[in-house]
Design an enzyme around this catalytic site. Structure first.
Site, PDB file in Angstrom:
ATOM      1  N   ASP A  29       0.842  -1.111   0.000  1.00 25.29           N
ATOM      2  CA  ASP A  29      -0.008  -0.142  -0.048  1.00 25.29           C
ATOM      3  C   ASP A  29       0.886   1.339   0.050  1.00 25.29           C
ATOM      4  O   ASP A  29       2.239   1.140   0.337  1.00 25.29           O
ATOM      5  CB  ASP A  29      -1.000  -0.006   1.381  1.00 25.29           C
ATOM      6  CG  ASP A  29      -1.863  -0.954   1.319  1.00 25.29           C
ATOM      7  OD1 ASP A  29      -2.200  -1.743   0.097  1.00 25.29           O
ATOM      8  OD2 ASP A  29      -2.170  -1.526   2.309  1.00 25.29           O
TER       9      ASP A  29
HETATM   10  N1  URA Z   1      -1.452  -5.815   3.991  1.00 28.07           N
HETATM   11  C1  URA Z   1      -1.705  -4.675   3.854  1.00 28.07           C
HETATM   12  O1  URA Z   1      -2.792  -4.129   4.721  1.00 28.07           O
HETATM   13  N2  URA Z   1      -1.021  -3.471   3.356  1.00 28.07           N
HETATM   14  C2  URA Z   1       0.179  -3.827   2.745  1.00 28.07           C
HETATM   15  O2  URA Z   1       0.630  -2.983   2.116  1.00 28.07           O
HETATM   16  C3  URA Z   1       0.624  -5.254   2.763  1.00 28.07           C
HETATM   17  C4  URA Z   1      -0.096  -6.213   3.472  1.00 28.07           C
END
Ligand code: URA
Length: 237
Positions: free
Chosen positions: A103
């Site tokens: 993310d």
């Molecule tokens: N889980 C999440 O919520 N975000 C990420 O970036 C990776 C795993």
């Protein structure tokens, strides 16, 4: 392989551009300028210099980056700069892609490659490379939450509960959570499912490869053979 082809394969542009780089004396091998584009070199352990920068011939590119917060894992970022802007141009030219995504606000270990088979294998559900996340939780972590994460929590739009492979409480608010899969926002959704909330998220390990402590946020590094071996997932029965 001819010098011009070598440069082209390593992302220095079209054959014509590579030829011109060589003819203009911008390329040297073992400290010696080579301005003839068609000289043959053995590509095993071949190193060369382009405009003063040293490169090693790599048939395929495998690298890791310590992703900083507020970068997007996309070639067409919407709100923040792209992680690809942290890489030198030849790597982009040769089509390096993210192996999975983090993310925008997640930091830490991200792999990139131009090897389609490798990317596919790392992402396939048939093969599993466990990933470890350092989760900073908004609320103090409770034993019942940790047990629920280990036993499996039901996420919206998932057919079955999703369980962590491991969950190690490091401090009141910090948890190391190991996941087999990489579902959309998985860690955030899992923490929400146990009535907690992710305040900060950092991926610290993929397979047997740790994010190196000396790799600063925004820095990248080639994966050597040992590191590559360490990230390769094992086939599930
Ligand atoms: N889980 C999440 O919520 N975000 C990420 O970036 C990776 C795993």
């Amino acid at each position: 392989m001819q010098l011009e082809r070598i440069l082209h394969s390593q992302g220095f542009g079209s054959r014509k551009i590579c030829r011109s780089l060589i003819r203009h004396g911008e390329v040297s091998v073992n400290g010696e300028v080579h301005d003839f584009p068609f000289t043959e070199f053995d590509t095993d352990n071949f190193t060369f210099t382009v405009r003063g920068e040293d490169w090693q011939f790599r048939e395929k590119a495998y690298l890791m980056i310590n992703k900083p917060a507020h970068y997007e894992c996309s070639h067409k970022p919407q709100h923040h700069p792209s992680v690809f802007s942290l890489l030198p141009a030849p790597l982009l030219e040769r089509g390096v892609q993210c192996v999975g995504r983090l993310d925008e606000d997640t930091t830490g270990l991200l792999l990139l490659s131009d090897d389609g088979q490798f990317i596919h294998r790392m992402s396939s559900p048939k093969w599993k490379a466990p990933k470890v996340y350092q989760v900073t939780a908004k609320h103090p972590l409770e034993e019942a939450q940790v047990q629920a994460l280990l036993q499996g929590v039901q996420l919206l739009d998932e057919p079955a509960p999703v369980a962590a492979l491991a969950a190690e409480v490091v401090s009141e608010h910090v948890l190391h959570l190991t996941l087999a899969e990489g579902k959309y926002h998985q860690v955030k959704r899992m923490l929400a499912a146990v009535s907690n909330r992710v305040e900060a998220l950092k991926r610290i390990r993929i397979g047997n490869l740790d994010l190196p402590e000396d790799l600063a946020a925004g820095e990248w590094r080639w994966l050597d053979a040992e590191m590559l071996e360490a990230v390769l997932p094992v086939r599930q029965p």
